[in-house]
Structures are given as structure tokens and as C-alpha cells.
Design a protein around this motif. Structure first.
Motif, mmCIF file in Angstrom:
data_model
loop_
_atom_site.group_PDB
_atom_site.id
_atom_site.type_symbol
_atom_site.label_atom_id
_atom_site.label_comp_id
_atom_site.label_asym_id
_atom_site.label_seq_id
_atom_site.Cartn_x
_atom_site.Cartn_y
_atom_site.Cartn_z
ATOM 1 N N THR A 237 0.807 -1.334 -0.025
ATOM 2 C CA THR A 237 -0.014 0.188 0.031
ATOM 3 C C THR A 237 0.903 1.288 -0.001
ATOM 4 O OG1 THR A 237 -1.645 -1.283 0.886
ATOM 5 C CG2 THR A 237 -1.751 1.312 1.125
ATOM 6 N N GLU B 30 -3.588 6.884 0.296
ATOM 7 C CA GLU B 30 -4.741 7.101 0.087
ATOM 8 C C GLU B 30 -4.840 8.340 -0.810
ATOM 9 O OE1 GLU B 30 -6.750 4.616 0.676
ATOM 10 O OE2 GLU B 30 -5.982 3.888 2.510
ATOM 11 N N ARG C 107 -7.633 3.833 -2.879
ATOM 12 C CA ARG C 107 -6.382 3.420 -2.218
ATOM 13 C C ARG C 107 -5.249 3.044 -3.329
ATOM 14 N NH1 ARG C 107 -7.057 -0.699 2.487
ATOM 15 N NH2 ARG C 107 -7.880 1.188 3.374
ATOM 16 N N LEU D 70 -2.055 0.916 -4.589
ATOM 17 C CA LEU D 70 -1.210 -0.092 -4.171
ATOM 18 C C LEU D 70 -0.045 -0.059 -5.365
ATOM 19 C CD1 LEU D 70 -4.011 -2.529 -3.940
ATOM 20 C CD2 LEU D 70 -3.193 -1.130 -2.089
#
Lengths: 141, 141
Positions: free
Chosen positions: A20, A23, A28, A30
Motif C-alpha cells: 500500500t 490514499e 487506495r 497500491l
């Protein structure tokens, strides 16, 4: 009753293959843990999304902006950006943004289903490089 | 000096593999002549575009609307929509919208680079079906 904003959970298969980065307002972000291609995956934080058609109009606008930001961050890491939303294996809506380079292992075909993933030796370091390019704050700070 | 609006010419490789369905405000809409998958290709009618990042903001908004319309037109022809902009072989910006079905020949992998194209026995008839779904006027009328 599902609350699409608060009941979001990342699909465990996406979680297993990625790191990750942080945000954005909708998604989100990745990093695919694959050293052969700079590869981002955007996952809108809304429960139950499968198709791009499932996005509300304001979410679609946000997604476009975040895709634009992601493509811009990868642009000079390759010679061609590939973008795709497939979801044949993992149904949770997610959008790939990949920097491709002529002569890379899958060139000129798509990277999906090409060959087993080759993880980064130090995924955290690679993630930090991409996080800086995306101007995302460091996780946990 | 190139005029991006008037100097648009469809890439000959795209022309060779497809049937033109018609024109949306930004994009020429093509049907891939491939009988195994309902498959649209949107090509923004602007000369010199390679990346999605090359679109002006108003063009990006139009593209999103036209992609939405195309995905909606194919939605009940399969169980999963695949959307992608690759451009590794044909550099002219073009976006694929494909209706996939579990168990189709390339499932669950991507259709790109999977196997040689299998043309429709009567491409004009298939094109007319998709044209109606997209609510595009018949070509030449």
C-alpha cells in the motif's frame, strides 16, 4: 445493509500481491510487488464495486483525476503507459496503471497473465520511490 | 503544423482489424472483427494522441462519457467488462471495451495477445447489432 463508503475492505488477493502506497481522495493506491514493471493499482474505497459502470458520476470524475495523477507519476519510468480494468480474477473494482518499456519481458503483449510475479528485493524502498512520485505522504506518519 | 482536430487519420492497422460503427462526439467507434468477444474500440478523433495524458481536460470528460456509453451497451453481452488502453503495438490512442464471459477462450486472462483473431462470418450484421445497442445511426445514412 452495506454502507458503500464505510464497509470497504481490500480484497485479500490484491493485498497479498501489493504494497500500500497511500490514499487519494477516492482510491487506495497500491504498488504491485513486481520488480520488472513500475505498476500501480487504484482501488476505489467503496464497498461492492465491480464495474466502472458502478461508480457514481462524482466518483468517476475523481477516479479520472487520480488515474491522471498516477499515469503522470509513471510517465518517465517507461516509454508507454498501459491502463486497464479487467477484474476477471479479482472482482473488486481495481484499475492498473503500468509503465511499459520496449523490450520489457512481456513487450509488446500485456503484462497480465504473462508470467509469474517477480517480487522486489526491497519492496519498501521501491514503494517509497513511487510514493514520492505520487506526492503521497509516507504511511504511518 | 498539425491541426489535431482536422488532421485525424485512423491508423491503418486499426482500420484493417475492425468495422467502423459510427461517430460519437469525440471518438470514432470501431467493432473489432472478432467473433469470440463483443469488442468495441474507441479512437478519439484528434491527430497525434498517444497517451490518455495527451487529452485536454474537456476531451477527457467526453471520453469518459463515451466509455460509459460503450460499457453500458456491452454490459449484458457478457459477465464482466474489460477496459484497457495499451498501445504497445498501435501507438494511436485507442481504448478497448470488451464483454467477457466466464469460460470464453481467453478467460480469465486478457484477450490481447491470446490467439489469432477469428473474424465474424458476416461482420456487417454484427456491426448493425452493436450500432443499435450504442444508438448510433447506420453508416452512410
Amino acid at each position: 445493509m452495506t454502507n458503500r463508503a464505510t464497509d470497504f475492505l481490500l480484497d485479500p488477493r490484491l493485498a497479498a500481491d501489493t504494497v500500500t502506497l497511500g490514499e487519494l481522495p477516492l482510491c487506495r493506491v497500491l504498488m504491485m510487488n513486481e520488480r520488472r514493471y513500475p505498476w500501480l493499482i487504484l482501488v476505489p474505497r467503496r464497498a461492492g464495486l465491480v464495474e466502472l459502470l458502478d461508480l457514481e458520476p462524482d466518483e468517476a470524475r475523481m477516479l479520472w483525476e487520480e488515474l491522471h495523477q498516477s499515469m503522470a507519476a509513471l510517465r518517465d519510468l517507461g516509454t508507454k503507459i498501459n491502463m486497464g480494468a479487467l477484474g476477471n480474477m479479482v472482482r473488486q473494482l481495481h484499475i492498473h496503471v503500468i509503465a511499459r518499456t520496449e523490450g520489457d519481458p512481456a513487450w509488446p503483449g500485456p503484462v497480465w497473465s504473462h508470467s509469474p510475479r517477480e517480487p522486489w528485493p526491497d519492496p519498501a524502498e521501491s514503494a517509497e520511490t513511487l510514493r514520492r512520485r505520487l506526492k503521497l505522504p509516507q504511511c504511518g506518519i
